[in-house]
Design a protein around this motif. Structure first.
Motif, short mmCIF file in Angstrom:
data_model
loop_
_atom_site.label_atom_id
_atom_site.label_comp_id
_atom_site.label_asym_id
_atom_site.label_seq_id
_atom_site.Cartn_x
_atom_site.Cartn_y
_atom_site.Cartn_z
N GLY A 76 58.07 25.55 35.90
CA GLY A 76 57.09 25.87 37.14
C GLY A 76 55.86 24.98 37.22
N GLN A 77 55.33 24.35 36.28
CA GLN A 77 54.15 24.05 36.34
C GLN A 77 54.31 22.58 36.97
OE1 GLN A 77 50.59 24.61 35.58
NE2 GLN A 77 50.38 22.31 36.48
N HIS A 78 53.53 22.35 38.21
CA HIS A 78 53.74 21.28 39.06
C HIS A 78 53.09 20.14 38.23
CE1 HIS A 78 54.08 24.39 42.10
NE2 HIS A 78 52.79 24.82 41.99
N ILE A 79 53.96 19.33 38.35
CA ILE A 79 53.38 17.65 37.73
C ILE A 79 53.68 16.56 38.69
CG2 ILE A 79 53.56 16.06 36.07
CD1 ILE A 79 54.15 18.23 34.18
N ILE A 80 52.55 15.92 39.12
CA ILE A 80 52.68 14.80 40.24
C ILE A 80 52.21 13.49 39.23
CG2 ILE A 80 51.56 13.92 42.39
CD1 ILE A 80 51.60 16.82 43.26
N VAL A 81 53.35 12.49 39.30
CA VAL A 81 52.93 11.35 38.77
C VAL A 81 52.75 10.09 40.00
CG1 VAL A 81 53.98 9.52 37.42
CG2 VAL A 81 54.67 11.94 37.11
N ILE A 82 51.58 9.49 39.69
CA ILE A 82 51.21 8.54 40.64
C ILE A 82 51.42 7.16 40.27
CG2 ILE A 82 48.95 7.63 42.07
CD1 ILE A 82 48.13 10.34 41.81
N ASN A 83 52.28 6.39 40.69
CA ASN A 83 52.58 5.25 40.20
C ASN A 83 52.00 3.85 40.71
OD1 ASN A 83 54.85 6.14 38.39
ND2 ASN A 83 55.76 6.56 40.15
N SER A 84 51.00 4.14 41.74
CA SER A 84 50.53 3.37 42.58
C SER A 84 48.98 3.30 42.16
CB SER A 84 50.79 2.94 44.12
OG SER A 84 49.61 3.12 44.67
N ASP A 345 42.23 22.57 44.54
CA ASP A 345 42.88 23.21 45.67
C ASP A 345 44.30 22.71 46.21
OD1 ASP A 345 40.77 25.52 45.99
OD2 ASP A 345 39.51 23.53 46.27
N SER A 346 44.76 23.35 46.83
CA SER A 346 46.16 22.74 47.40
C SER A 346 45.63 21.84 48.52
CB SER A 346 47.16 23.66 48.03
OG SER A 346 46.20 24.48 48.79
N ASP A 347 46.30 20.81 48.38
CA ASP A 347 45.91 19.70 49.33
C ASP A 347 46.97 19.07 50.14
OD1 ASP A 347 44.24 17.60 50.09
OD2 ASP A 347 43.50 16.75 48.19
N MET A 348 46.73 18.07 50.96
CA MET A 348 47.56 17.20 51.66
C MET A 348 47.58 15.76 51.41
SD MET A 348 48.59 17.75 55.66
CE MET A 348 49.50 16.52 56.19
N TYR A 349 48.72 14.95 51.08
CA TYR A 349 48.33 13.77 51.15
C TYR A 349 49.59 13.06 51.58
CZ TYR A 349 47.49 8.99 49.09
OH TYR A 349 47.09 7.55 49.32
N GLU A 350 49.23 11.99 52.43
CA GLU A 350 50.09 11.43 53.29
C GLU A 350 51.57 12.16 53.71
OE1 GLU A 350 50.80 7.34 52.23
OE2 GLU A 350 48.65 7.31 53.11
N GLY A 351 51.07 13.55 54.28
CA GLY A 351 52.12 14.22 54.56
C GLY A 351 52.91 15.14 53.68
N TYR A 352 52.31 14.88 52.59
CA TYR A 352 52.87 15.70 51.27
C TYR A 352 52.07 16.77 50.88
CZ TYR A 352 56.27 11.92 50.88
OH TYR A 352 57.43 10.97 50.89
N ILE A 354 50.31 19.05 47.91
CA ILE A 354 49.92 19.03 46.72
C ILE A 354 49.40 20.36 46.32
CG2 ILE A 354 48.40 17.78 45.04
CD1 ILE A 354 50.08 15.68 46.50
N PRO A 355 50.31 20.81 45.27
CA PRO A 355 50.03 22.58 45.14
C PRO A 355 48.80 22.53 44.33
CG PRO A 355 52.26 21.63 44.55
CD PRO A 355 51.55 20.54 44.76
#
Ligand code: HEM
Length: 472
Positions: A76-84, A345-352, A354-355
């Motif tokens: 349940g822990q959100h993990i966002i991986v950025i590849n660029s 904080d929750s955010d928005m990036y390129e239409g996605y 980000i919790p």
């Protein structure tokens, strides 16, 4: 499943069974989509396919499949991986508060600290001491320590790993505490052991489990899967020792009136460890890519001659050495997933969507192995960083030093330490594959120590002094 995962997994599942606390992501994301990512398994999320010893490999595969920004979750822990690199620069500002940092006694550490007043205070001190202009003041000391490194290498070349460790610690200990590190210094050994444990245990993937199940932290050390608590007791004790001892040393020297200017900081924001790892990777690359080393030898001999060591004044005439330094940072990044950031904080990036509270991992491994930017990425090729006229190009491999306002504050100092050591080692020695009893070079596949930071495990290497009349 690797033993590292198994341990965590047992703890988490046992706790879940006890408290019946199974929670799942249910937020306002109903409105916006999360970034794309692999399909999670119920409750545990995206454990499958991740090797805890090298998670960046799975994340890089995900990147190829789902793009520059990938969503996953662990318990349940959100993990966002950025590849660029582009997305990382735009998105990364904050640091998460990982419960394992406190558990192991690393909550004082600027690198891992959450954004706030204490971080601002510590960052300011580091900035004053290590900004670009201030870093110039350490050069005589760095040059002196590099000479000492050459002497140690000449005495016992087979102990090169130890000599590099002593050099890396002594430059930072000198700047931080005006502390003169000795060969086989017990303080250096203590810091090394303590950091080795920390880089293994402070993985965000492990912290994610404790964020999802905070009650795990209250379980005793004997509880199944809770070996991390035993390690934490030891770790806190080590940290206390290496925080106190150098501090007492400076106080004593101040009382005696012999203290030189230094910043009395914490050396082990991991700084020595990082310089050490970069130099070890450099030597490995020289062994595996002898043509690069030969080119460097020829250049140093032509520019510097054979009767002295390179100095910082030679640097602009030795651009190929800088290209080797950049390629070392790129070829095998010492922090393949950099240092995690966080969405406060929750955010928005390129239409996605980000919790809030997501752990954001910059996948520096994927960025450095990007075939479009760095064709044939497993090849060690300093020429990537040179223009047709032989001058350095604009790619300074900044990704190795992080992103946003948390970018490495010691990068100018680190760059100078690494450069002076590399150029001296190239002037004085040839690193090559060791010759076996059969008279043939011993072939080997490099093996890596991994955690949040990585370095090569011992490899067979012969260190041969080159013919010089250098007065060290
Ligand atoms: C080649 C050696 C080094 C490398 C590759 C390196 C890399 C990094 C990286 C990737 C970060 C995290 C940046 C981010 O969050 O985006 C960092 C942070 C930091 N580094 Fe370095 N580093 C090195 C050497 C040093 C040295 C020698 C010092 C001290 C003199 C130092 C002090 C710090 C500090 C204090 C931070 C925390 C900054 C903050 O969170 O505000 N580093 N480093």
């Amino acid at each position: 499943m690797s033993s590292g995962w198994r341990d965590i997994y047992i703890g988490a599942l046992t706790c879940a069974a006890l408290v019946g606390a199974v929670c799942y992501v249910r937020e306002k994301r109903k409105v916006l989509p999360l970034p794309p990512g692999p399909r999670p398994m119920p409750i545990i999320g995206n454990i499958r396919g991740i090797d805890i010893n090298a998670p960046w490999l799975a994340y890089t595969e995900w990147g190829k499949q789902y793009g520059d920004i990938v969503y996953s979750h662990l318990f349940g822990q959100h993990i966002i991986v950025i590849n660029s690199e582009k997305v990382a620069i735009e998105l990364l500002e904050k640091r998460p508060e990982l419960p394992t940092n406190n558990l192991l006694g690393f909550d004082f550490n600027t690198i891992l600290m959450r954004y706030g007043a204490r971080w601002r205070r510590q960052r300011r001190i580091f900035h004053q001491a290590f900004r670009a202009e201030a870093s110039l003041g350490y050069r005589p000391m760095q040059q002196q320590k590099a000479k000492q490194l050459m002497c140690n290498m000449l005495d016992t070349p087979e102990e090169f790993v130890n000599h590099i460790r002593v050099f890396s610690s002594s430059v930072i200990m000198s700047a931080s505490y005006d502390y003169d590190t000795k060969y086989d210094d017990p303080l250096v050994a203590l810091i090394g052991t303590s950091l080795e444990l920390a880089v293994q245990e402070l993985r965000p993937e492990v912290a994610a489990v404790f964020i999802a199940f905070p009650s795990l932290l209250r379980l005793p050390a004997w509880f199944p899967g809770m070996s991390i608590k035993k390690k934490a007791i030891q770790s806190r004790e080590w940290v206390r020792e290496w925080m106190d001892d150098p501090f007492q040393y400076v106080l004593k020297r101040m009382a005696e009136g012999t203290a030189q200017s230094c910043i009395v900081s914490t050396p082990s924001d991991g700084s020595a460890e990082k310089t050490d790892s970069v130099l070890q990777i450099f030597i490995l690359a020289m062994v595996l890519f002898p043509e690069v080393q030969m080119k460097a030898h020829a250049l140093i001999d032509a520019v510097v001659g054979t009767s002295r060591l390179p100095t910082f004044e030679d640097r602009s005439s030795l651009q190929y050495i800088d290209a080797i330094l950049r390629e070392t940072l790129r070829w095998h990044p010492i922090l393949p997933l950099s240092v995690s950031h966080a969405s406060v904080d929750s955010d928005m990036y390129e239409g996605y969507y980000i919790p809030k509270g997501a752990i954001i991992m910059p996948n520096v491994w994927a960025m450095s192995q990007n075939e479009e930017k760095y064709p044939n990425p497993s090849q060690f090729s300093p020429e990537r960083f040179l223009n047709a006229d032989g001058n350095l190009n604009d790619d300074t491999v900044d990704m190795a030093f992080g992103f946003g306002r948390r970018i490495c504050v010691g990068r100018h100092f680190a760059d100078a330490s690494v450069w002076i050591a590399m150029s001296g080692l190239l002037a004085m020695f040839t690193f090559s594959k060791r010759i076996g009893a059969d008279g043939e070079a011993i072939e080997f596949e490099p093996q890596w120590f991994s955690g949040i930071a990585t370095h090569p495990l011992p490899f067979p290497c012969s260190v041969i002094p080159r013919l010089r009349k250098v007065d060290i």
